[in-house]
Design a protein around this motif. Structure first.
Motif, PDB file in Angstrom:
ATOM      1  N   VAL A  56      80.745  35.370  68.025  1.00 40.40           N
ATOM      2  CA  VAL A  56      81.564  36.042  68.132  1.00 40.40           C
ATOM      3  C   VAL A  56      80.361  37.375  67.922  1.00 40.40           C
ATOM      4  CG1 VAL A  56      83.836  37.246  67.182  1.00 40.40           C
ATOM      5  CG2 VAL A  56      83.619  34.598  68.324  1.00 40.40           C
ATOM      6  N   ILE A  57      80.980  38.269  68.636  1.00 44.36           N
ATOM      7  CA  ILE A  57      80.559  39.542  68.461  1.00 44.36           C
ATOM      8  C   ILE A  57      81.397  40.721  68.950  1.00 44.36           C
ATOM      9  CG2 ILE A  57      79.117  39.827  70.416  1.00 44.36           C
ATOM     10  CD1 ILE A  57      76.512  41.375  68.528  1.00 44.36           C
ATOM     11  N   VAL A  58      81.847  41.742  67.817  1.00 48.70           N
ATOM     12  CA  VAL A  58      82.901  42.629  67.726  1.00 48.70           C
ATOM     13  C   VAL A  58      82.052  44.247  67.266  1.00 48.70           C
ATOM     14  CG1 VAL A  58      84.389  41.336  66.780  1.00 48.70           C
ATOM     15  CG2 VAL A  58      83.216  42.703  65.354  1.00 48.70           C
ATOM     16  N   VAL A  59      82.411  44.645  68.133  1.00 47.23           N
ATOM     17  CA  VAL A  59      81.746  46.728  67.508  1.00 47.23           C
ATOM     18  C   VAL A  59      82.447  47.070  67.258  1.00 47.23           C
ATOM     19  CG1 VAL A  59      80.653  48.450  68.412  1.00 47.23           C
ATOM     20  CG2 VAL A  59      79.815  45.633  69.803  1.00 47.23           C
ATOM     21  N   LYS A  66      87.851  50.307  64.090  1.00 44.42           N
ATOM     22  CA  LYS A  66      88.683  50.608  64.945  1.00 44.42           C
ATOM     23  C   LYS A  66      87.834  49.581  66.055  1.00 44.42           C
ATOM     24  CE  LYS A  66      92.300  52.366  63.699  1.00 44.42           C
ATOM     25  NZ  LYS A  66      93.641  51.998  63.591  1.00 44.42           N
ATOM     26  N   VAL A  67      88.545  48.169  66.158  1.00 42.37           N
ATOM     27  CA  VAL A  67      87.865  47.835  67.366  1.00 42.37           C
ATOM     28  C   VAL A  67      87.591  48.057  68.564  1.00 42.37           C
ATOM     29  CG1 VAL A  67      87.493  45.580  68.622  1.00 42.37           C
ATOM     30  CG2 VAL A  67      88.054  45.410  65.339  1.00 42.37           C
ATOM     31  N   VAL A  68      86.247  48.074  69.049  1.00 41.58           N
ATOM     32  CA  VAL A  68      86.125  49.046  70.475  1.00 41.58           C
ATOM     33  C   VAL A  68      85.933  48.143  71.675  1.00 41.58           C
ATOM     34  CG1 VAL A  68      86.051  50.993  69.774  1.00 41.58           C
ATOM     35  CG2 VAL A  68      83.798  49.852  69.895  1.00 41.58           C
ATOM     36  N   ASP A  69      84.613  47.031  70.754  1.00 40.54           N
ATOM     37  CA  ASP A  69      84.199  46.345  72.117  1.00 40.54           C
ATOM     38  C   ASP A  69      84.164  45.083  71.341  1.00 40.54           C
ATOM     39  OD1 ASP A  69      83.168  44.959  74.889  1.00 40.54           O
ATOM     40  OD2 ASP A  69      81.105  45.542  74.175  1.00 40.54           O
ATOM     41  N   TYR A  70      83.953  43.318  71.862  1.00 36.35           N
ATOM     42  CA  TYR A  70      83.821  42.984  71.655  1.00 36.35           C
ATOM     43  C   TYR A  70      83.414  41.653  72.666  1.00 36.35           C
ATOM     44  CZ  TYR A  70      87.741  38.770  72.896  1.00 36.35           C
ATOM     45  OH  TYR A  70      88.920  38.195  73.664  1.00 36.35           O
ATOM     46  N   ALA A  71      82.259  39.778  72.580  1.00 33.78           N
ATOM     47  CA  ALA A  71      82.416  38.909  73.279  1.00 33.78           C
ATOM     48  C   ALA A  71      81.781  37.927  72.167  1.00 33.78           C
ATOM     49  CB  ALA A  71      80.845  39.938  73.638  1.00 33.78           C
ATOM     50  N   LEU A  72      81.735  37.000  73.250  1.00 31.30           N
ATOM     51  CA  LEU A  72      82.268  35.800  72.733  1.00 31.30           C
ATOM     52  C   LEU A  72      81.236  34.981  73.711  1.00 31.30           C
ATOM     53  CD1 LEU A  72      85.902  33.972  71.980  1.00 31.30           C
ATOM     54  CD2 LEU A  72      83.909  32.773  73.675  1.00 31.30           C
ATOM     55  N   HIS A  73      80.585  34.003  73.310  1.00 34.08           N
ATOM     56  CA  HIS A  73      80.358  33.080  73.867  1.00 34.08           C
ATOM     57  C   HIS A  73      80.060  31.952  73.720  1.00 34.08           C
ATOM     58  CE1 HIS A  73      76.692  31.370  76.337  1.00 34.08           C
ATOM     59  NE2 HIS A  73      75.863  30.974  75.211  1.00 34.08           N
ATOM     60  N   ARG A  74      80.000  30.950  74.572  1.00 33.74           N
ATOM     61  CA  ARG A  74      80.081  29.190  73.990  1.00 33.74           C
ATOM     62  C   ARG A  74      79.242  28.352  73.856  1.00 33.74           C
ATOM     63  NH1 ARG A  74      85.831  29.505  74.639  1.00 33.74           N
ATOM     64  NH2 ARG A  74      86.240  29.374  72.469  1.00 33.74           N
ATOM     65  N   VAL A  91      71.752  31.745  65.744  1.00 32.44           N
ATOM     66  CA  VAL A  91      71.237  32.575  66.642  1.00 32.44           C
ATOM     67  C   VAL A  91      70.685  32.915  68.547  1.00 32.44           C
ATOM     68  CG1 VAL A  91      68.782  34.918  67.248  1.00 32.44           C
ATOM     69  CG2 VAL A  91      70.076  33.436  64.912  1.00 32.44           C
ATOM     70  N   PRO A  92      70.594  31.720  68.724  1.00 28.41           N
ATOM     71  CA  PRO A  92      70.793  31.802  70.699  1.00 28.41           C
ATOM     72  C   PRO A  92      71.963  31.998  70.927  1.00 28.41           C
ATOM     73  CG  PRO A  92      69.175  29.952  69.295  1.00 28.41           C
ATOM     74  CD  PRO A  92      70.032  30.582  67.932  1.00 28.41           C
ATOM     75  N   ALA A  96      73.217  35.283  73.625  1.00 30.85           N
ATOM     76  CA  ALA A  96      74.035  35.242  75.000  1.00 30.85           C
ATOM     77  C   ALA A  96      75.464  36.228  74.267  1.00 30.85           C
ATOM     78  CB  ALA A  96      74.387  34.033  75.099  1.00 30.85           C
ATOM     79  N   ALA A  97      75.781  36.224  72.606  1.00 26.49           N
ATOM     80  CA  ALA A  97      77.220  37.406  73.096  1.00 26.49           C
ATOM     81  C   ALA A  97      76.544  38.090  73.235  1.00 26.49           C
ATOM     82  CB  ALA A  97      77.522  36.208  71.944  1.00 26.49           C
ATOM     83  N   PHE A  98      75.928  38.898  72.862  1.00 27.98           N
ATOM     84  CA  PHE A  98      75.260  40.140  72.577  1.00 27.98           C
ATOM     85  C   PHE A  98      75.515  41.019  73.871  1.00 27.98           C
ATOM     86  CE2 PHE A  98      72.166  43.330  71.545  1.00 27.98           C
ATOM     87  CZ  PHE A  98      72.410  44.520  71.562  1.00 27.98           C
ATOM     88  N   GLN A  99      74.269  40.152  74.650  1.00 25.81           N
ATOM     89  CA  GLN A  99      74.067  40.483  76.246  1.00 25.81           C
ATOM     90  C   GLN A  99      75.192  40.511  76.607  1.00 25.81           C
ATOM     91  OE1 GLN A  99      71.095  37.549  77.278  1.00 25.81           O
ATOM     92  NE2 GLN A  99      69.857  38.342  76.265  1.00 25.81           N
TER      93      GLN A  99
END
Length: 233
Positions: A56-59, A66-74, A91-92, A96-99
DNA sequence: GCGACAG
DNA sequence: ATCTTGTCGC
């Protein structure tokens, strides 16, 4: 750009870490103005015979936090946990989540060590080098190094030392609560790392970027209400 | 050889 | 990290 292959072989991984560590930048090379800060955390899900890694990566926008974006990868977990080789396990998935992010961050805080690592390449450093982004390691426990007792009041810190050098800071992020282990990830010096973590502290032990990432990463199911709560989409 | 050991 | 209930303290 691909720096190396994500080997599952411990010996190879150690060799790669030693080679990459020399490329880590321990001085500031980040934007003059920081508007967006990301937080990264990894969780695991056991589904019958298979273990999945969930990144999980949140921005967050700064200074509103305030959270303005986030991504999740499994993805299916590729490696077991081996102290010192955590980045090859986590890290891999983080990459993937960052992209998937729409809003690129100016700075990234990672749950884990930066250079406060036996070969100076913890998860935060490895991720920063791969993404070529400024990163800070925010760990809840010590991996290596020695330190003096930290005063109990929020904001105080003592150096984390190993083999005669300062590899990080043991920071009291909240009164009377176990301290955090802050270290350089990549392209940020220690003092800058400490001040940014401090800038993102509110009433909790963890700075907002990693605290918010942790909320999603440690969740069994990511429900729809989370989207509404953060007003995303 | 013995203890330590991010998530 | 994850599995899990109650419980001590601000």
């Amino acid at each position: 750009m691909i720096l190396h292959q994500w080997t599952k072989n411990p010996q190879e991984a150690i060799a790669i870490q030693k080679q990459l560590a020399s490329q880590i930048e321990r001085t500031d090379r980040l934007p003059a103005t920081i508007n967006y800060i990301a937080g990264v955390d990894i969780g695991f899900e056991q589904q019958n015979d298979t273990t999945f890694t969930r990144a999980v990566i949140v921005v967050l926008e700064y200074p509103s936090l305030k959270v303005v974006d986030y991504a999740l990868h499994r993805e299916v977990t590729r490696m077991p946990y081996i102290p010192g080789l955590l980045s090859f396990r986590e890290v891999p998935a983080a990459i993937a989540a960052f992209q998937q992010l729409k809003q690129q961050p100016d700075l990234i805080m990672v749950d884990g060590q930066g250079i406060a690592h036996p070969r100076h390449l913890g998860v935060a450093s490895h991720l920063g080098l791969w993404l070529d982004k400024p990163t800070i390691g925010v760990a809840k426990k010590r991996l290596c190094g020695k330190y003096q007792t930290v005063p109990e009041h929020k904001g105080s810190w003592t150096p984390l030392e190993d083999k005669g050098e300062t590899i990080g800071a043991v920071l009291r992020s909240k009164d009377n609560i176990n301290p955090l282990f802050i270290s350089i990830g990549h392209r940020v010096c220690l003092n800058t790392a400490i001040s940014w973590v401090t800038n993102c502290l509110t009433k909790y032990k963890l700075p907002e970027p990693t605290r918010q990432a942790d909320r999603l990463a440690s969740r069994r199911v990511v429900e729809e209400r989370i989207f509404k709560e953060w007003n995303i989409e």
